[in-house]
Structures are given as structure tokens and as C-alpha cells.
Design an enzyme around this catalytic site. Sequence first.
Site, short mmCIF file in Angstrom:
data_model
loop_
_atom_site.label_atom_id
_atom_site.label_comp_id
_atom_site.label_asym_id
_atom_site.label_seq_id
_atom_site.Cartn_x
_atom_site.Cartn_y
_atom_site.Cartn_z
N SER A 258 0.82 -1.20 0.00
CA SER A 258 0.00 0.00 0.00
C SER A 258 0.86 1.27 0.00
CB SER A 258 -0.95 -0.06 1.18
OG SER A 258 -2.12 0.63 0.88
N LYS B 105 4.26 2.14 -2.36
CA LYS B 105 4.72 3.36 -3.05
C LYS B 105 6.16 3.62 -2.61
CE LYS B 105 0.13 5.49 -1.94
NZ LYS B 105 -0.87 4.82 -2.69
N HIS C 2 -7.59 -5.81 -0.09
CA HIS C 2 -6.36 -5.02 0.04
C HIS C 2 -5.56 -5.54 1.25
CE1 HIS C 2 -4.06 -1.28 -0.30
NE2 HIS C 2 -4.18 -1.11 1.01
C1 GCU Z 1 -5.34 4.83 1.71
C2 GCU Z 1 -4.74 5.64 0.59
C3 GCU Z 1 -3.91 4.76 -0.36
C4 GCU Z 1 -2.92 3.96 0.44
C5 GCU Z 1 -3.61 3.21 1.54
C6 GCU Z 1 -2.71 2.46 2.49
O1 GCU Z 1 -6.31 3.97 1.20
O2 GCU Z 1 -5.77 6.27 -0.09
O3 GCU Z 1 -3.22 5.56 -1.31
O4 GCU Z 1 -2.18 3.11 -0.42
O5 GCU Z 1 -4.33 4.11 2.34
O6 GCU Z 1 -1.54 2.74 2.62
O7 GCU Z 1 -3.22 1.60 3.20
#
Ligand code: GCU
Length: 413
Positions: free
Chosen positions: A247, A251, A388
Site C-alpha cells: 500500500s 509506493k 487489500h
Molecule cells: C489509503 C490511501 C492509499 C494507500 C492506503 C494504504 O487507502 O488512499 O493511497 O495506499 O491508504 O496505505 O493503506
Amino acid sequence: MIERRKLEQILPEINYDEAKVPLREVPSALIMNNGQRVDNAWQWMNLRRPEIMDFYRREVFGETPAMPEMMKHEILSVKDDALDGRAIRKEIKMTFSHRGNSRSWTMLLYIPKNAKGKVPVTLGLNFRGNHAASPENDVIMTGRKCDGSWVEEQRGIQSDRWEFANVIGRGFASATVCYHDIFPDFAAGEAWKQSIYGLLYPEKSPAELNAKYSAIGAWAWGLSRMLDVLSSEEKIDCSRAMVTGHSRLGKTALWAGANDARFSVVVSNDSGHGGAALFRRCLGENIEVLVTNFPHWFVSGFDKYVGKDADLSFDQHFLLSLIAPRFLCIGSATEDLWADPKGEFLAGLHASEVYRLFGATGMPVTEHPAPDVNVTGEVSYHLRTGAHNILWQDWDHYLTVAETVFGCKLLKK
Ligand code: GCU
């Protein structure tokens, strides 16, 4: 500063319908700023790649933090019979000192106990503290909020995301640090002050820092510092290092991989927008949501792209291509439309033209694979059925890729 809309206004506009994805051309990463096309690996590495790095440093994730005056580490604990006797566990305190101040964080490390010779290593940051990542109840608690309280008090609550025993069983060492210890994941100015930037640049205000740096930049830098320390572990072969992240930390893993070529396998698990997903598809999260919810993740100037997702002159396959020709694994999950699985796949596909300059294939297929089918090339992809998360099914694929890259399979024979 531009007036931001409230999330309640933005969220109803989010698109989850593939039929509404704008059909915009995807710009080639191979076209230089002067319009010329690079057509070999030398030109890529020496001319075009630096342009894209500059762009991401200036417009997206910011400059890499400087090195503090001093960095040292100290072994806080060693347990010889961790994970039912299968692993050696170490907890290592890393301390950074600069102009009379310091910041510290603690790395949790598991090393397979009966390994013959040096082992490869996988490393990543965790969300809720080392004690939450480990199934063992005597791991030192880490991960504090700005007010000093724990982000998570429950032990083991995210141990299914780390699967230390299984990872060790595959012959890998595994290391983690809580990301809050590097930069507390909050937008407040106090988070900047407590972060590594507060140590390095105490004279700068949070706004000045955010103009040039980001939390993702700090976390990515932290991953490189972890690898520095792991290099002094005699049982670990740091020339075989895989960086993983889920998540927002996916990134981060991508940006760490772009900055540090010692990561020879880079794993983006459900990293979504700002990670592997193409912005221009406008499916799931968008730039406006990102900079509204998480302004500290990016440099403040990134907000100039709000509302322009479909027409950007760049897109996230540029970020992925910075990892070429090293190995890149992209993982998505069927229920994770917020992160746009197909957009994550397509970015990997578009980055593959850079891999081809190196005589590699990159992504070995052109159609988005069916759920639970792993496709493996220098760019790998899989779409796990489910939500997720990062689970053993994901790890199994990443470790299989890493085993091939690191030659473990050959060594085992
Ligand atoms: C939120 C955010 C995402 C991110 C995620 C996470 O949903 O909008 O961009 O990847 O959190 O890190 O769990």
C-alpha cells in the site's frame, strides 16, 4: 496555498467503472525532455533516467535526505531460538546524530538458523510496530505517534502480513522497522519536527520542508539505511536484497528501489495511486484525494496536478521504469479497486519498453491476467483474489521470483 475541497465532496465522484476510463494515450518514458527518443540502454541510464529521477525528486517525492553527521547501530537483543528454534532474532537500534541531536529506531531481524553460508534478505517497513508484525510476545514495542503513545498496543496483530516463520523457511532473512519511527505518518507539523528531517534541518519550518521533501522520501531513505546496517551482518548477503512494501509502503518500496540499486528485487503490493497505478485511467483513488488526505506523502507542489490526472505528461510507469533492468514484482487484489489493479498491471506493461532496451522482456503478457495466475518476467504481476492486504499467497510469489533471481533454487540442488 490552494483551497482544498473536502473529502465528502470528492469521494462521490470517484469512478470504479472500467467503461468510464478515459482512453488517453500513455506517454512513452523513452522520450527525452527535448523530444528525442532514447534507443539504447546507455542513453537510458545516462540521459533519460536522470531526467525522470529529477522530475520525481522535484515534483513528487522530493529530494533524498542528506546523511547525518553520524549513524551507528547497537544490538539490543539476540535470541537464538526464535520462531520455535528456526531463527535467530536480533533487535538492532539504529541511531542518527546531527548537530547535537539524534533520532533512533529499532530494526527487527530474523535470520534462518541452520543456513549454510550467507542468506538473501527481504526488508520492508511495517505499519504498526515491530511487536505487531511479529508473532512473538517479547519483541520490543516500536512505532509511536507524535504524542509519544503507541500506534498499536496489540502484539502480533499484523503478523500474518509478515509470515516470518515461512519466509525464514524459504531461506531468507527478513528485517523490518516501523515507518512511524522514521517519519510519523501524520500531516501535522509536529510529525515533520519528529521525523528524520527535523533532525537534519532543524531550522526549517514544516512548510519549508514539505516544499522539498516528503514522508515517502524519508521512509524510502530509511530502507536504504536498514540495508547499510544489514551489510554488517555476517550471515546476510546484501547483494541479494529484496525490498517489499504494501500500500503506501508499496509506493515507498518503489521509490526506494528507484533510489538505491542495491535492491535487486523491488516489490509493490497493492501500492495503487502514487505507486504502481496509472493516474490517467481515473479509476479508484486520484491525486486530489491523495493530497487532501496525505499532503505529507508528497512534496507540496504535487498538488498542482489535482484534477489533471487524465492528462499528465508523465505517469507512474515512469516511476516503475526507474527500476529497470532490475526485477520488479507488482501485486494487486481483486477487491482493491481503490488501487486500480488493471492500472497497476498496465503501468508494468508500459514500463516494459525500458526493460527491452536491456534485452529483457519486462512483463511477459499484454492482457491483464486472470485472478490468482502469476506471470513472471523481469516485471512480474499477480492479482490475488481478495481484499487489500499482503498475505502468504503474495509472499509466495515474491519469494519465488527472488529465489530465481538470487539463484537460490540452483544453490539448493
Ligand atoms: C489509503 C490511501 C492509499 C494507500 C492506503 C494504504 O487507502 O488512499 O493511497 O495506499 O491508504 O496505505 O493503506
